[in-house]
Design a protein around this motif. Sequence first.
Motif, PDB file in Angstrom:
ATOM      1  N   TYR A  79      45.974  29.417  40.939  1.00 48.22           N
ATOM      2  CA  TYR A  79      46.854  30.735  40.528  1.00 48.22           C
ATOM      3  C   TYR A  79      47.406  30.429  39.280  1.00 48.22           C
ATOM      4  N   SER A  80      47.404  31.494  38.530  1.00 46.32           N
ATOM      5  CA  SER A  80      47.844  31.718  37.024  1.00 46.32           C
ATOM      6  C   SER A  80      48.284  32.915  36.773  1.00 46.32           C
ATOM      7  N   ASP A  81      49.432  33.125  35.943  1.00 52.48           N
ATOM      8  CA  ASP A  81      50.101  34.504  35.546  1.00 52.48           C
ATOM      9  C   ASP A  81      49.374  34.704  34.342  1.00 52.48           C
ATOM     10  N   ASP A  82      49.023  35.658  33.738  1.00 51.88           N
ATOM     11  CA  ASP A  82      48.636  36.233  32.663  1.00 51.88           C
ATOM     12  C   ASP A  82      49.321  37.805  32.492  1.00 51.88           C
ATOM     13  N   GLU A  84      48.594  40.422  32.598  1.00 51.03           N
ATOM     14  CA  GLU A  84      48.382  41.762  33.564  1.00 51.03           C
ATOM     15  C   GLU A  84      48.985  41.329  34.992  1.00 51.03           C
ATOM     16  N   GLY A  85      49.508  40.022  35.064  1.00 52.21           N
ATOM     17  CA  GLY A  85      49.987  39.787  36.390  1.00 52.21           C
ATOM     18  C   GLY A  85      49.421  38.230  36.931  1.00 52.21           C
ATOM     19  N   GLY A  86      49.586  37.977  38.073  1.00 55.39           N
ATOM     20  CA  GLY A  86      49.133  36.802  38.636  1.00 55.39           C
ATOM     21  C   GLY A  86      47.814  37.050  39.217  1.00 55.39           C
ATOM     22  N   ARG A  87      47.037  35.939  39.177  1.00 57.70           N
ATOM     23  CA  ARG A  87      45.611  36.192  39.620  1.00 57.70           C
ATOM     24  C   ARG A  87      45.222  34.770  40.351  1.00 57.70           C
TER      25      ARG A  87
END
Length: 129
Positions: A79-82, A84-87
């Motif tokens: 799980y990682s934030d970018d 655009e939001g978390g993915r």
Amino acid sequence: MPTSAGPASRRNCASEGPRLAPHPGRRAIRHGRQLAHLPQAAETSHVDLQVVPFSAGAAASQVLPFTLLTFEASPTVLYSDDPEGGRLYDRAASVAAALQSYERLRAHAMAPDESVALIQRLHKEYTHE
């Protein structure tokens, strides 16, 4: 519904930088409580806490926050934030790269007992206790 016998294990590597540095204004009270909570959490058997010190250099601190979720009967996911939001990522190559980054962070981090001592010292300095 999960049927585990106990709480999930957590291994945390945090930079000595922004997460542990003092914050001004209203955030200061919340930050002080967080600093007080971290050593308490690390006393439990299912939490490992390590601080990556400034002395580890820029390479160790250039990793964006991420979480690896490991399961007994399923593959590990990332799980990682970018921006655009978390993915969630389940591609083996993405997970392997994150695992490699995590191991590199742990190699540069202080030992858990040294990390807790640093956080306690920072909390005392920060709250003037």
